[in-house]
Scaffold this motif. Sequence first.
Motif, PDB file in Angstrom:
ATOM      1  N   LEU A  87      74.778  77.893  77.816  1.00 20.46           N
ATOM      2  CA  LEU A  87      73.725  76.942  78.170  1.00 20.46           C
ATOM      3  C   LEU A  87      72.476  77.137  77.316  1.00 20.46           C
ATOM      4  CD1 LEU A  87      73.956  76.908  82.069  1.00 20.46           C
ATOM      5  CD2 LEU A  87      74.606  75.080  80.496  1.00 20.46           C
ATOM      6  N   PRO A  90      66.639  76.610  78.557  1.00 20.18           N
ATOM      7  CA  PRO A  90      66.397  75.213  78.929  1.00 20.18           C
ATOM      8  C   PRO A  90      65.304  74.583  78.082  1.00 20.18           C
ATOM      9  CG  PRO A  90      65.490  76.700  80.590  1.00 20.18           C
ATOM     10  CD  PRO A  90      66.294  77.549  79.652  1.00 20.18           C
ATOM     11  N   GLN A  91      65.549  73.365  77.598  1.00 23.89           N
ATOM     12  CA  GLN A  91      64.557  72.644  76.816  1.00 23.89           C
ATOM     13  C   GLN A  91      63.565  71.943  77.726  1.00 23.89           C
ATOM     14  OE1 GLN A  91      65.755  70.506  73.096  1.00 23.89           O
ATOM     15  NE2 GLN A  91      67.755  70.515  74.087  1.00 23.89           N
ATOM     16  N   ARG A 340      65.285  65.166  77.726  1.00 27.76           N
ATOM     17  CA  ARG A 340      66.063  66.184  77.007  1.00 27.76           C
ATOM     18  C   ARG A 340      66.517  67.309  77.928  1.00 27.76           C
ATOM     19  NH1 ARG A 340      63.004  68.479  71.973  1.00 27.76           N
ATOM     20  NH2 ARG A 340      61.671  69.181  73.683  1.00 27.76           N
ATOM     21  N   HIS A 341      65.656  67.663  78.893  1.00 25.64           N
ATOM     22  CA  HIS A 341      66.008  68.756  79.801  1.00 25.64           C
ATOM     23  C   HIS A 341      67.207  68.374  80.667  1.00 25.64           C
ATOM     24  CE1 HIS A 341      65.674  72.172  82.426  1.00 25.64           C
ATOM     25  NE2 HIS A 341      65.459  71.394  83.477  1.00 25.64           N
ATOM     26  N   GLN A 344      70.526  68.241  78.763  1.00 24.67           N
ATOM     27  CA  GLN A 344      71.073  69.536  78.367  1.00 24.67           C
ATOM     28  C   GLN A 344      72.117  70.035  79.352  1.00 24.67           C
ATOM     29  OE1 GLN A 344      68.097  72.594  78.159  1.00 24.67           O
ATOM     30  NE2 GLN A 344      69.346  73.976  76.911  1.00 24.67           N
TER      31      GLN A 344
END
Length: 376
Positions: A87, A90-91, A340-341, A344
């Motif tokens: 993973l 996180p972005q 984006r988060h 992901q």
Amino acid sequence: MTTGDGDWQRDLVRELTDVPQSGGGASHSADPGAQSEPRSEVRPEVRSKASASPQTRDPRTPAPAASSPAPAPESLPTIDPRLAIALGRPQHGDSTARRAGAGLRRLTASAGREVAEQTRYAEELQQPVTTGRVVAVTSIRGGVGKSTVSALLGRTLNHYRQDPVLTLEADAALGTLPVRMGAESVRWSAGDLARILTPAMQLTDVTGYLVPVADGGWLLPAGQGRVGAPLDVATYRAVTLALRRYFAVTVVDCETLPGEVARTAMDTAHARVVVAPMTAEGVHGTRQVLDWLASLPHSALASTVVALSAATPDATLDTKAAAAHLREPGVTVVALPYDRHLAQGGPIHTAKLARDTRDAAVRLAAEVMRRAVRVR
């Protein structure tokens, strides 16, 4: 926050904080870790059998075999540890440049208007309820963000409300809700709980079988992430009807339509969310669902909100035109932008969401609560 007649929320909070004195019955711990070791004393039928007076037995009759309780299910990780490392970090939903630009825009925008809007949404989200409200979330197909929207609703409602909030998974197709809610492992499922629940159980007893969510609130998964028997309508009805007395709001992540559990959940919920992918075929299929909801014995459109979800930053469908088409039957549409988060995958970290995503989630939750409270 004030409560409605009966003040049932305060009674539930008292269960979490009050500990009976010694000699006054079994004590109930509010330790969330209790979900891994639920207590046997929460089953009154076992106590009644143990305390009953012994019966006279014919010595020629063989003694009955001692019955043993069903073994507790094994606790399993929601993500294989070998995959979890893939993973990565996180972005953030917004890029660094976008976050800086948003900060400058907030400085020049009307602060009073923004505060007024936030206050209005907070009032909607904090409305008192006299009985537990159920919110059903579904879609026309999988992979369009249904579990993501359910997780966003559960986290948003828990952030704003003072009373208990439950997020319940009713999707037997190896759903991703436990992962999105940040649960590291799951043990008890909805089917397990349906066989255990009794009217004598208190909130602290019930939460011993649930998964505590990091940001607050509770989670009840449909299974343990393995292929097994699907959740049936009888189990869904038993669990939701029993848990409504403990939780102010229950967000249900349903299976996709036209599944039987999804149709039952949509027909019996106080408010409904239909997640529509921001594609031409997705909007067209969702419009057909709205027409079906309008044909139910009691029209459900008045208590339905559409979440128009963008799964890619390169979507070419015009958002305003798509929303206008979905609004024609008379429903409210809330657009959830690409983030984006969220794209992901993995656990949702609220602080990592883009600002537009957080604002849309709050508006969606406020629209849902307004409809859920309006239904009597």
